[in-house]
Design a protein around this motif. Structure first.
Motif, short mmCIF file in Angstrom:
data_model
loop_
_atom_site.label_atom_id
_atom_site.label_comp_id
_atom_site.label_asym_id
_atom_site.label_seq_id
_atom_site.Cartn_x
_atom_site.Cartn_y
_atom_site.Cartn_z
N ARG A 51 0.69 -1.32 0.20
CA ARG A 51 -0.23 -0.06 -0.02
C ARG A 51 0.92 1.16 -0.02
NH1 ARG A 51 -2.35 1.40 4.84
NH2 ARG A 51 -1.30 -0.09 6.14
N ARG A 52 0.43 2.17 -0.52
CA ARG A 52 1.16 3.52 -0.44
C ARG A 52 -0.07 4.50 -0.33
NH1 ARG A 52 3.62 5.41 -6.40
NH2 ARG A 52 2.82 7.64 -6.36
N GLU A 53 0.46 5.65 0.69
CA GLU A 53 -0.66 6.56 0.97
C GLU A 53 0.23 7.85 0.92
OE1 GLU A 53 -3.54 7.93 4.50
OE2 GLU A 53 -2.85 6.08 4.37
N VAL A 54 -0.17 8.79 0.10
CA VAL A 54 0.33 10.20 0.02
C VAL A 54 -0.58 11.28 0.38
CG1 VAL A 54 1.72 11.68 -1.45
CG2 VAL A 54 2.04 9.21 -1.37
N LYS A 55 -0.25 12.08 1.44
CA LYS A 55 -1.16 13.26 2.04
C LYS A 55 -2.60 12.62 1.98
CE LYS A 55 0.15 17.08 1.46
NZ LYS A 55 0.28 18.45 0.93
N GLY A 56 -3.01 11.40 2.39
CA GLY A 56 -4.24 10.87 2.71
C GLY A 56 -4.82 10.06 1.68
N ARG A 57 -4.11 10.06 0.31
CA ARG A 57 -4.68 9.24 -0.87
C ARG A 57 -4.00 8.17 -0.87
NH1 ARG A 57 -2.73 12.02 -5.17
NH2 ARG A 57 -1.43 10.01 -5.78
N ARG A 58 -4.75 7.20 -0.62
CA ARG A 58 -4.15 5.57 -0.54
C ARG A 58 -4.34 5.12 -2.18
NH1 ARG A 58 -6.68 2.92 4.78
NH2 ARG A 58 -5.84 3.91 6.22
N GLN A 59 -3.26 4.25 -2.47
CA GLN A 59 -3.48 3.19 -3.46
C GLN A 59 -2.75 2.05 -3.38
OE1 GLN A 59 -1.90 6.81 -5.39
NE2 GLN A 59 -0.74 5.48 -6.84
N PRO A 60 -2.77 1.03 -4.11
CA PRO A 60 -1.99 -0.32 -3.96
C PRO A 60 -0.72 0.10 -4.51
CG PRO A 60 -3.87 -0.68 -5.42
CD PRO A 60 -3.86 0.90 -4.89
N TYR A 61 0.42 -0.67 -4.06
CA TYR A 61 1.69 -0.40 -4.46
C TYR A 61 2.39 -1.77 -5.03
CZ TYR A 61 6.76 1.27 -4.54
OH TYR A 61 8.06 1.25 -5.10
N ALA A 62 3.00 -1.83 -6.01
CA ALA A 62 3.41 -3.07 -6.68
C ALA A 62 4.99 -3.10 -6.22
CB ALA A 62 3.33 -3.34 -8.10
N PHE A 63 5.37 -3.72 -5.25
CA PHE A 63 6.69 -3.90 -4.80
C PHE A 63 7.53 -4.49 -6.05
CE2 PHE A 63 10.48 -6.24 -3.14
CZ PHE A 63 11.28 -4.99 -2.52
N ARG A 64 8.53 -3.95 -6.47
CA ARG A 64 9.41 -4.54 -7.78
C ARG A 64 10.82 -4.84 -7.13
NH1 ARG A 64 5.83 -0.83 -9.97
NH2 ARG A 64 7.63 0.61 -10.02
N SER A 65 11.45 -3.71 -6.13
CA SER A 65 12.95 -4.22 -5.94
C SER A 65 13.01 -2.98 -4.58
CB SER A 65 13.74 -3.77 -6.80
OG SER A 65 13.79 -2.35 -7.22
N VAL A 66 14.08 -3.14 -3.93
CA VAL A 66 14.44 -2.19 -2.61
C VAL A 66 14.82 -0.99 -3.51
CG1 VAL A 66 15.72 -1.75 -0.72
CG2 VAL A 66 14.66 -3.94 -1.06
N GLU A 67 15.60 -0.88 -4.42
CA GLU A 67 15.93 0.41 -5.08
C GLU A 67 14.57 1.22 -5.65
OE1 GLU A 67 17.06 -2.60 -5.84
OE2 GLU A 67 19.12 -2.51 -4.89
N GLN A 68 13.75 0.44 -6.32
CA GLN A 68 12.55 1.09 -6.77
C GLN A 68 11.74 1.68 -5.66
OE1 GLN A 68 12.03 1.84 -10.19
NE2 GLN A 68 10.45 3.13 -9.49
N LEU A 69 11.57 0.93 -4.46
CA LEU A 69 10.69 1.15 -3.25
C LEU A 69 11.31 2.52 -2.72
CD1 LEU A 69 8.64 0.87 -1.29
CD2 LEU A 69 10.40 -0.70 -0.05
N ARG A 70 12.82 2.59 -2.76
CA ARG A 70 13.50 3.76 -1.98
C ARG A 70 13.12 5.12 -2.97
NH1 ARG A 70 19.71 4.39 -0.19
NH2 ARG A 70 19.42 6.67 0.24
N TYR A 71 13.23 4.85 -4.25
CA TYR A 71 13.35 5.91 -5.31
C TYR A 71 11.89 6.59 -5.21
CZ TYR A 71 12.51 8.24 -9.42
OH TYR A 71 12.50 9.52 -10.67
#
Length: 84
Positions: A51-71
């Motif tokens: 999951r990803r939430e930015v300023k109250g807006r939620r959406q699914p997040y597809a994990f691909r790699s640690v590097e992409q997650l951090r970016y």
């Protein structure tokens, strides 16, 4: 059952910034993670286990790699600070 350092590694960091905002990062297993920015109870950016939430807006997040997650997290933190 697999047993090894990569299957049992856990890592957590907390950084309190001068402006009072916290950056929190935790990885408990290959598919369990938590990255948050803001203040406890009022996070501006939060990524947690698909999951990803930015300023109250939620959406699914597809994990691909640690590097992409951090970016992705760092980009959302920059954007949230700019808008704040």
């Amino acid at each position: 059952m697999d047993y090894g350092i990569l299957n049992h590694m856990s890592w957590t960091e907390h950084h309190l910034r001068a402006d009072g905002r916290l950056i929190e990062a935790a990885v408990d297993a290959p598919s369990r993670y938590r990255l948050r920015f803001g203040r406890p109870g009022a996070w501006l950016v939060s990524y947690e286990d698909g999951r990803r939430e930015v300023k109250g807006r939620r959406q699914p997040y597809a994990f691909r790699s640690v590097e992409q997650l951090r970016y992705d997290f760092e980009k959302d933190v920059e954007d949230a600070q700019r808008e704040d």
